[in-house]
Design an enzyme around this catalytic site. Structure first.
Site, short mmCIF file in Angstrom:
data_model
loop_
_atom_site.label_atom_id
_atom_site.label_comp_id
_atom_site.label_asym_id
_atom_site.label_seq_id
_atom_site.Cartn_x
_atom_site.Cartn_y
_atom_site.Cartn_z
N ASP A 63 -6.87 21.16 -5.79
CA ASP A 63 -7.92 21.39 -6.79
C ASP A 63 -7.64 22.56 -7.74
O ASP A 63 -8.33 22.73 -8.74
CB ASP A 63 -9.27 21.60 -6.10
CG ASP A 63 -9.19 22.59 -4.93
OD1 ASP A 63 -8.63 23.68 -5.11
OD2 ASP A 63 -9.68 22.24 -3.83
N HIS B 264 0.83 20.16 -1.61
CA HIS B 264 0.51 18.74 -1.87
C HIS B 264 0.32 18.46 -3.36
O HIS B 264 -0.30 17.47 -3.74
CB HIS B 264 -0.73 18.32 -1.06
CG HIS B 264 -0.47 18.22 0.40
ND1 HIS B 264 -1.47 18.21 1.35
CD2 HIS B 264 0.70 18.12 1.10
CE1 HIS B 264 -0.92 18.12 2.56
NE2 HIS B 264 0.39 18.06 2.43
N CYS C 27 3.45 10.68 -16.24
CA CYS C 27 3.64 9.23 -16.18
C CYS C 27 4.49 8.87 -14.95
O CYS C 27 5.28 9.67 -14.47
CB CYS C 27 4.23 8.68 -17.48
SG CYS C 27 6.00 8.91 -17.70
N CYS D 291 1.35 6.36 -21.19
CA CYS D 291 2.26 7.36 -21.76
C CYS D 291 2.88 6.80 -23.04
O CYS D 291 2.90 5.58 -23.25
CB CYS D 291 3.34 7.67 -20.74
SG CYS D 291 4.56 8.88 -21.29
N CYS E 80 5.83 6.47 -23.51
CA CYS E 80 6.96 5.61 -23.10
C CYS E 80 6.47 4.26 -22.56
O CYS E 80 7.27 3.40 -22.20
CB CYS E 80 7.82 6.31 -22.06
SG CYS E 80 7.03 6.51 -20.44
N SER F 90 -7.33 21.02 9.57
CA SER F 90 -7.37 20.32 10.86
C SER F 90 -6.02 20.35 11.56
O SER F 90 -5.90 19.97 12.71
CB SER F 90 -7.76 18.86 10.63
OG SER F 90 -6.78 18.23 9.82
#
Length: 244
Positions: free
Chosen positions: A107, A122, A130, A148, A150, A189
């Site tokens: 976040d 992460h 893209c 994108c 592309c 956890s």
């Protein structure tokens, strides 16, 4: 008469004496900001298992579902903000009490609160790019469903199931954790591999703070049961006289 330290008092004493303190945070750090923990029974997503939607397979084969899931995550993020715990950790870094933060969270709240040295294990939700070529785009582009330049579809900058962790963040996190005198693990956890192996890599003292106790916590030098934000505020009172 000897005064027996409470776990929080002992943690504060270790942090005060520490030559290098590293913080490792998980989902429990963000739930207090209103970010849902997808592992909980009250999780945000009920259509299907988030672990399946947050995968390379879903991105490649069920893009509409993948897009819907991450659009919901972006919209949740817009309503949420760092809490006092994030701000205190940033202040500790400024004061030299904390050297770095390694986080499982995507976040960006640690940086938003002012922390400088953050290793995002992460990835980061807002780093949209893209799929085919990694060209950068914006969260709005993703939400709207733009492609994108592309021609490739877009994706958020998170590590999906089936992908490797970002090598740079992983290696730097290992380096600081191995050198730490104190490792403060907050709100995880300890179920997600391979990041759950990181706390095992320190020779320093280990402190585990979480609202729920998990079997892996038994290997820690000190265990503190409670909400991340509350316990960080409590520690801050002992370390800095309550200023943040």
């Amino acid at each position: 008469m000897n005064h027996e330290h409470t776990p929080v008092e002992q943690a504060a004493a270790w942090i005060k004496e520490s030559a290098s303190t590293v913080v490792f945070t998980g989902a429990g750090m963000s739930t207090e900001s209103g970010i849902p923990d997808f592992r909980s029974k009250k999780g945000l997503w009920t259509k299907t298992d988030p672990m399946e939607v947050a995968s390379t397979e879903a991105m490649n084969e069920q893009y509409d579902l993948f897009h819907e899931f991450y659009t919901l995550r972006f919209k949740t993020l817009e309503r949420c903000h760092p809490h006092m715990g994030h701000e205190i950790l940033a202040e500790w870094e400024r004061r030299g009490l904390v050297d770095a933060i390694a986080t499982q969270n995507v976040d960006g709240f640690h940086q938003q609160a002012g922390s400088q040295k953050v290793y995002e294990l992460h990835g980061a939700l807002k780093k949209v790019c893209c799929i085919d070529n990694g060209h950068q785009a914006t969260p709005d582009d993703f939400i709207i469903g733009n492609r994108c330049v592309c021609g490739s579809r877009l994706r958020p900058g998170v590590v999906l199931f089936g992908e490797m962790l970002p090598q740079d963040a992983w290696e730097k996190a290992i380096e600081v954790i191995q050198q730490a005198s104190v490792l403060l693990v907050i709100g995880t956890s300890l179920q997600v591999s391979p990041v759950n192996q990181l706390p095992l890599m320190t020779a320093g003292k280990t402190i585990f703070i979480n609202q729920e106790m998990v079997p892996a916590a038994s290997g820690y030098d000190l265990v503190i049961k409670g909400k991340a934000g509350d316990m960080i505020c409590h520690l801050n009172d002992l370390l800095c006289g309550g200023s943040s």
